[in-house]
Design a protein around this motif. Structure first.
Motif, short mmCIF file in Angstrom:
data_model
loop_
_atom_site.label_atom_id
_atom_site.label_comp_id
_atom_site.label_asym_id
_atom_site.label_seq_id
_atom_site.Cartn_x
_atom_site.Cartn_y
_atom_site.Cartn_z
N GLU A 4 0.07 -1.51 0.02
CA GLU A 4 0.08 -0.13 0.03
C GLU A 4 1.03 1.55 0.02
OE1 GLU A 4 0.43 -2.00 4.15
OE2 GLU A 4 -0.80 -2.35 2.72
N ASP A 5 1.69 1.69 0.25
CA ASP A 5 3.00 2.34 -0.04
C ASP A 5 3.73 2.97 -1.13
OD1 ASP A 5 3.51 2.20 2.70
OD2 ASP A 5 4.70 1.04 2.99
N LEU A 6 3.17 1.58 -2.17
CA LEU A 6 3.57 1.38 -3.12
C LEU A 6 3.01 3.07 -4.77
CD1 LEU A 6 4.22 -1.50 -4.85
CD2 LEU A 6 5.92 0.13 -4.12
N ARG A 7 3.65 4.09 -4.94
CA ARG A 7 3.50 5.38 -5.49
C ARG A 7 4.18 5.27 -6.82
NH1 ARG A 7 -0.21 4.57 -2.42
NH2 ARG A 7 -0.96 5.75 -0.69
N PRO A 8 3.34 5.58 -7.82
CA PRO A 8 3.77 6.09 -9.51
C PRO A 8 4.95 7.25 -9.24
CG PRO A 8 1.48 6.61 -9.63
CD PRO A 8 1.71 6.33 -8.11
N ALA A 9 5.87 6.78 -9.79
CA ALA A 9 7.65 8.62 -9.83
C ALA A 9 6.26 9.52 -9.70
CB ALA A 9 7.85 8.53 -10.67
N LYS A 10 7.02 11.11 -9.00
CA LYS A 10 6.25 11.95 -8.99
C LYS A 10 6.08 12.79 -10.19
CE LYS A 10 5.79 16.35 -6.29
NZ LYS A 10 4.72 15.87 -5.30
N GLY A 11 4.93 13.39 -10.36
CA GLY A 11 5.11 14.66 -12.81
C GLY A 11 5.17 13.03 -13.05
#
Length: 157
Positions: A4-11
């Motif tokens: 649940e901590d995975l996020r796409p790269a900023k931008g």
């Protein structure tokens, strides 16, 4: 790190452009398509290859070649010098053995042709779909023999 901590790269993720949402949005009224014309219509746009009335490239180039029904058979080519290097005297060489020796690819087993480039050091029994006349002469002069295999029916290259 947890799933649940995975996020796409900023931008890397942007919001999609919402067109046709009023004049103040910047893409209202004609929704960025301009006024009238082919590309303003729904389903509009020139077909692939259309060059605005200029004679298109596919019609400017000459027609070349002919391919009969059923297509052309592409043969995997093996020279006799490679055979005498890789196989022991008196051995039987067929398409499966050529694959094992790394001379042809597995997919090319259906059509193998032996050509007469190089010298034959010792007798071999060759089983192939086609054999050139020079290859046949060299193999038989070395005491070997040639057997022709009927080509397997299947997709032709």
């Amino acid at each position: 790190m947890r799933l649940e901590d995975l996020r796409p790269a900023k931008g890397s993720v942007k919001k999609r452009k919402r067109v046709g949402r009023g004049r103040s949005s910047g893409t209202g009224k004609t929704s960025g398509r301009g006024h009238k014309g082919l590309k303003a219509r729904s389903g509009g746009g020139a077909r692939p290859g259309f060059e605005g009335g200029q004679m298109p490239l596919y019609r400017r180039l000459p027609k070349r070649g002919f391919l009969p029904y059923g297509g052309k058979t592409e043969y995997a080519v093996v020279n006799v010098k490679d055979l005498s290097d890789r196989f022991a005297p008196g051995s039987v060489v067929d398409p499966d053995k050529l694959v094992d020796a790394g001379l042809i690819k597995r997919a090319d087993r259906g059509a193998v042709k032996v050509l007469g480039d190089g010298a034959v050091a010792h007798a071999l029994t060759i089983k192939a779909h086609r054999v050139s006349e020079s290859a046949r002469q060299k193999l038989e002069a070395a005491g070997g023999s040639v057997e022709l295999i009927a080509a397997a029916e299947g997709p032709k290259a």
